[in-house]
Write an enzyme that holds these catalytic residues in place. Structure first.
Site, PDB file in Angstrom:
ATOM      1  N   ALA A  13      -7.508   3.442   7.220  1.00  0.00           N
ATOM      2  CA  ALA A  13      -6.647   4.636   7.155  1.00  0.00           C
ATOM      3  C   ALA A  13      -5.369   4.387   6.363  1.00  0.00           C
ATOM      4  O   ALA A  13      -4.427   5.163   6.448  1.00  0.00           O
ATOM      5  CB  ALA A  13      -6.324   5.106   8.567  1.00  0.00           C
ATOM      6  N   ARG A  15      -5.181   4.383   3.060  1.00  0.00           N
ATOM      7  CA  ARG A  15      -5.193   5.118   1.789  1.00  0.00           C
ATOM      8  C   ARG A  15      -6.328   6.133   1.807  1.00  0.00           C
ATOM      9  O   ARG A  15      -7.135   6.148   2.737  1.00  0.00           O
ATOM     10  CB  ARG A  15      -5.494   4.194   0.594  1.00  0.00           C
ATOM     11  CG  ARG A  15      -4.962   2.855   0.685  1.00  0.00           C
ATOM     12  CD  ARG A  15      -5.274   2.003  -0.521  1.00  0.00           C
ATOM     13  NE  ARG A  15      -6.185   0.924  -0.184  1.00  0.00           N
ATOM     14  CZ  ARG A  15      -7.303   0.679  -0.819  1.00  0.00           C
ATOM     15  NH1 ARG A  15      -7.685   1.452  -1.810  1.00  0.00           N
ATOM     16  NH2 ARG A  15      -8.059  -0.335  -0.461  1.00  0.00           N
ATOM     17  N   ASN A  89     -14.561   5.085   8.863  1.00  0.00           N
ATOM     18  CA  ASN A  89     -14.293   5.453   7.466  1.00  0.00           C
ATOM     19  C   ASN A  89     -14.224   4.249   6.521  1.00  0.00           C
ATOM     20  O   ASN A  89     -14.504   4.394   5.334  1.00  0.00           O
ATOM     21  CB  ASN A  89     -12.966   6.230   7.417  1.00  0.00           C
ATOM     22  CG  ASN A  89     -12.439   6.374   6.009  1.00  0.00           C
ATOM     23  OD1 ASN A  89     -12.895   7.217   5.246  1.00  0.00           O
ATOM     24  ND2 ASN A  89     -11.485   5.523   5.624  1.00  0.00           N
ATOM     25  N   SER A 141     -22.051   9.224   2.333  1.00  0.00           N
ATOM     26  CA  SER A 141     -21.751   9.575   0.942  1.00  0.00           C
ATOM     27  C   SER A 141     -22.899  10.384   0.362  1.00  0.00           C
ATOM     28  O   SER A 141     -24.056  10.200   0.757  1.00  0.00           O
ATOM     29  CB  SER A 141     -21.579   8.312   0.096  1.00  0.00           C
ATOM     30  OG  SER A 141     -21.554   8.645  -1.272  1.00  0.00           O
ATOM     31  N   TYR A 154     -24.523  -0.007  -1.973  1.00  0.00           N
ATOM     32  CA  TYR A 154     -23.694   1.064  -1.401  1.00  0.00           C
ATOM     33  C   TYR A 154     -24.575   2.220  -0.902  1.00  0.00           C
ATOM     34  O   TYR A 154     -24.370   2.738   0.209  1.00  0.00           O
ATOM     35  CB  TYR A 154     -22.713   1.543  -2.474  1.00  0.00           C
ATOM     36  CG  TYR A 154     -21.715   2.576  -2.019  1.00  0.00           C
ATOM     37  CD1 TYR A 154     -20.597   2.209  -1.265  1.00  0.00           C
ATOM     38  CD2 TYR A 154     -21.875   3.924  -2.342  1.00  0.00           C
ATOM     39  CE1 TYR A 154     -19.670   3.165  -0.858  1.00  0.00           C
ATOM     40  CE2 TYR A 154     -20.953   4.879  -1.941  1.00  0.00           C
ATOM     41  CZ  TYR A 154     -19.847   4.491  -1.206  1.00  0.00           C
ATOM     42  OH  TYR A 154     -18.939   5.432  -0.795  1.00  0.00           O
ATOM     43  N   ALA A 156     -27.683   2.075   0.027  1.00  0.00           N
ATOM     44  CA  ALA A 156     -28.416   1.620   1.224  1.00  0.00           C
ATOM     45  C   ALA A 156     -27.502   1.688   2.449  1.00  0.00           C
ATOM     46  O   ALA A 156     -27.922   2.135   3.525  1.00  0.00           O
ATOM     47  CB  ALA A 156     -28.934   0.201   1.017  1.00  0.00           C
ATOM     48  N   LYS A 158     -24.929   3.640   2.919  1.00  0.00           N
ATOM     49  CA  LYS A 158     -24.572   5.018   3.276  1.00  0.00           C
ATOM     50  C   LYS A 158     -25.777   5.804   3.793  1.00  0.00           C
ATOM     51  O   LYS A 158     -25.634   6.709   4.619  1.00  0.00           O
ATOM     52  CB  LYS A 158     -23.923   5.718   2.075  1.00  0.00           C
ATOM     53  CG  LYS A 158     -22.567   5.111   1.690  1.00  0.00           C
ATOM     54  CD  LYS A 158     -21.565   5.206   2.832  1.00  0.00           C
ATOM     55  CE  LYS A 158     -20.191   4.705   2.473  1.00  0.00           C
ATOM     56  NZ  LYS A 158     -19.240   4.812   3.589  1.00  0.00           N
ATOM     57  N   ILE A 187     -14.628  12.164  -4.585  1.00  0.00           N
ATOM     58  CA  ILE A 187     -13.311  12.559  -4.087  1.00  0.00           C
ATOM     59  C   ILE A 187     -12.257  11.734  -4.825  1.00  0.00           C
ATOM     60  O   ILE A 187     -12.476  10.543  -5.096  1.00  0.00           O
ATOM     61  CB  ILE A 187     -13.221  12.269  -2.556  1.00  0.00           C
ATOM     62  CG1 ILE A 187     -14.419  12.864  -1.790  1.00  0.00           C
ATOM     63  CG2 ILE A 187     -11.888  12.771  -1.985  1.00  0.00           C
ATOM     64  CD1 ILE A 187     -14.592  14.362  -1.874  1.00  0.00           C
TER      65      ILE A 187
HETATM   66  P1  NAP Z   1     -10.336   3.717  -0.621  1.00  0.00           P
HETATM   67  O1  NAP Z   1      -9.296   4.620  -1.177  1.00  0.00           O
HETATM   68  O2  NAP Z   1     -10.810   2.564  -1.424  1.00  0.00           O
HETATM   69  O3  NAP Z   1      -9.828   3.205   0.822  1.00  0.00           O
HETATM   70  C1  NAP Z   1     -10.646   2.359   1.569  1.00  0.00           C
HETATM   71  C2  NAP Z   1     -10.053   2.142   2.927  1.00  0.00           C
HETATM   72  O4  NAP Z   1     -10.912   1.230   3.634  1.00  0.00           O
HETATM   73  C3  NAP Z   1      -8.691   1.480   2.873  1.00  0.00           C
HETATM   74  O5  NAP Z   1      -7.919   1.929   3.939  1.00  0.00           O
HETATM   75  C4  NAP Z   1      -9.010   0.004   3.034  1.00  0.00           C
HETATM   76  O6  NAP Z   1      -7.955  -0.745   3.614  1.00  0.00           O
HETATM   77  C5  NAP Z   1     -10.173   0.081   4.015  1.00  0.00           C
HETATM   78  N1  NAP Z   1     -11.002  -1.117   3.966  1.00  0.00           N
HETATM   79  C6  NAP Z   1     -11.528  -1.713   2.872  1.00  0.00           C
HETATM   80  N2  NAP Z   1     -12.241  -2.804   3.237  1.00  0.00           N
HETATM   81  C7  NAP Z   1     -12.141  -2.893   4.580  1.00  0.00           C
HETATM   82  C8  NAP Z   1     -12.627  -3.809   5.541  1.00  0.00           C
HETATM   83  N3  NAP Z   1     -13.376  -4.861   5.199  1.00  0.00           N
HETATM   84  N4  NAP Z   1     -12.327  -3.599   6.840  1.00  0.00           N
HETATM   85  C9  NAP Z   1     -11.565  -2.554   7.198  1.00  0.00           C
HETATM   86  N5  NAP Z   1     -11.059  -1.655   6.349  1.00  0.00           N
HETATM   87  C10 NAP Z   1     -11.349  -1.823   5.045  1.00  0.00           C
HETATM   88  O7  NAP Z   1     -11.653   4.524  -0.253  1.00  0.00           O
HETATM   89  P2  NAP Z   1     -11.926   6.087  -0.049  1.00  0.00           P
HETATM   90  O8  NAP Z   1     -12.358   6.625  -1.346  1.00  0.00           O
HETATM   91  O9  NAP Z   1     -10.818   6.714   0.688  1.00  0.00           O
HETATM   92  O10 NAP Z   1     -13.250   6.007   0.854  1.00  0.00           O
HETATM   93  C11 NAP Z   1     -13.210   6.111   2.269  1.00  0.00           C
HETATM   94  C12 NAP Z   1     -14.628   6.216   2.786  1.00  0.00           C
HETATM   95  O11 NAP Z   1     -15.265   7.336   2.179  1.00  0.00           O
HETATM   96  C13 NAP Z   1     -15.493   5.015   2.439  1.00  0.00           C
HETATM   97  O12 NAP Z   1     -16.406   4.755   3.487  1.00  0.00           O
HETATM   98  C14 NAP Z   1     -16.240   5.476   1.220  1.00  0.00           C
HETATM   99  O13 NAP Z   1     -17.448   4.771   1.052  1.00  0.00           O
HETATM  100  C15 NAP Z   1     -16.452   6.930   1.543  1.00  0.00           C
HETATM  101  N6  NAP Z   1     -16.699   7.781   0.386  1.00  0.00           N
HETATM  102  C16 NAP Z   1     -15.781   7.911  -0.600  1.00  0.00           C
HETATM  103  C17 NAP Z   1     -16.046   8.748  -1.678  1.00  0.00           C
HETATM  104  C18 NAP Z   1     -15.078   8.968  -2.798  1.00  0.00           C
HETATM  105  O14 NAP Z   1     -15.441   9.649  -3.772  1.00  0.00           O
HETATM  106  N7  NAP Z   1     -13.855   8.466  -2.743  1.00  0.00           N
HETATM  107  C19 NAP Z   1     -17.274   9.423  -1.746  1.00  0.00           C
HETATM  108  C20 NAP Z   1     -18.184   9.259  -0.717  1.00  0.00           C
HETATM  109  C21 NAP Z   1     -17.892   8.437   0.340  1.00  0.00           C
HETATM  110  P3  NAP Z   1      -6.956  -1.645   2.692  1.00  0.00           P
HETATM  111  O15 NAP Z   1      -5.917  -0.722   2.169  1.00  0.00           O
HETATM  112  O16 NAP Z   1      -6.421  -2.660   3.618  1.00  0.00           O
HETATM  113  O17 NAP Z   1      -7.790  -2.240   1.591  1.00  0.00           O
END
Ligand code: NAP
Length: 246
Positions: A13, A15, A89, A141, A154, A156, A158, A187
């Site tokens: 949470a 970012r 998340n 996703s 990724y 697999a 999701k 997003i």
């Molecule tokens: P993001 O901006 O890269 O943020 C990822 C978040 O996950 C950060 O808070 C990060 O913390 C945390 N994180 C990373 N590795 C971790 C670990 N090993 N243990 C615990 N926390 C961890 O990603 P996002 O785009 O917001 O994506 C959030 C979720 O939505 C993910 O599951 C992603 O697969 C999914 N999603 C995203 C999109 C998209 O288009 N953005 C689309 C479909 C699904 P730190 O700040 O400490 O690194």
């Protein structure tokens, strides 16, 4: 505020989507445990929540490490005593074509995105089953549904989240716990910020509403599922993708 008095945990949470979800739940009245891989980054979101007048507890957690999850749930119990809402998340990408994909790229993505959600859910369910109520939302996703070249690991993870969601939804429906997935399209976050202009243009052509999603689009969907509005919905995958996959 429909979530007044509710206790929530949002992983990842600091970012992007997780931060927007944590802030939305707090605006609707929930107290929130906020995790990130660095305490400093978790604290930034926690401070924003405190400014909204809610309680927030920052936690440093790598969801791929069992000891971190054990410590996290000790904090949940010590600080909140119970848990009403879990949002799995936290997620990462390690993209590459299959032939060149390293074992560690496969293992890391499955470990964080899928096993992390399993381990957090198993702990949360213990608290929720005792209370005979709870809401779990897993962030999947669109590519877990459609596939995407260069993201076998990724996709697999999701797709695995979707099967996991449905299995746990069936196991715990009678205990008053709903378990759903939200499947975002593309997003605007750090995760998609690395895409080249060419790839973004190609992707836009596949999105009928002709824009990338905003983090708030996902936060609103999560809120709907965890609020009373979503009380008869379980085992569902809510697509929030601008029509990219239907
Ligand atoms: P993001 O901006 O890269 O943020 C990822 C978040 O996950 C950060 O808070 C990060 O913390 C945390 N994180 C990373 N590795 C971790 C670990 N090993 N243990 C615990 N926390 C961890 O990603 P996002 O785009 O917001 O994506 C959030 C979720 O939505 C993910 O599951 C992603 O697969 C999914 N999603 C995203 C999109 C998209 O288009 N953005 C689309 C479909 C699904 P730190 O700040 O400490 O690194």
């Amino acid at each position: 505020m429909s979530l007044t008095g509710k206790k929530a945990l949002v992983t990842g949470a600091s970012r992007g989507i997780g931060r927007a979800v944590a802030l939305k739940l707090a605006r609707e009245g929930a107290d929130v445990i906020v995790t990130a891989t660095s305490l400093e980054r978790a604290k930034k979101t926690a401070d924003e929540i405190i400014l909204l007048g809610r309680r927030a507890v920052p936690c440093e957690v790598n969801v791929g490490i069992r000891q971190d999850i054990e410590n996290l749930f000790k904090t949940v119990t010590d600080e909140f005593g119970n848990l009403d809402i879990l949002v799995n998340n936290a997620g990462i990408t390690r993209d590459g074509l299959l032939m060149r994909m390293k074992d560690e790229d496969w293992d890391d993505v499955i470990s964080v995105n899928l096993t992390g959600a399993f381990a957090c859910t198993r702990e949360a369910i213990k608290l929720m089953a005792k209370a005979k109520s709870g809401r779990i939302v897993n962030i999947s996703s669109v590519v877990g549904e459609m596939g995407n070249a260069g993201q076998a690991n990724y996709c697999a993870s999701k797709a695995g989240i979707i099967g996991f969601t449905k299995a746990v939804a069936r196991e715990y429906a009678k205990r008053g716990i709903t378990v759903n997935a939200v499947a975002p399209g593309f997003i605007e976050t750090d995760m998609t910020g690395v895409l080249s202009e060419n790839i973004r243009e190609e992707l836009l052509k596949q999105i009928p509403v002709n824009r990338f999603g905003a983090v708030e689009d996902i936060a609103n969907a999560v809120y709907f599922l965890v609020s009373d509005l979503g009380s008869y919905i379980t085992g569902h995958v809510l697509d929030v993708n601008g029509g990219m996959h239907m």
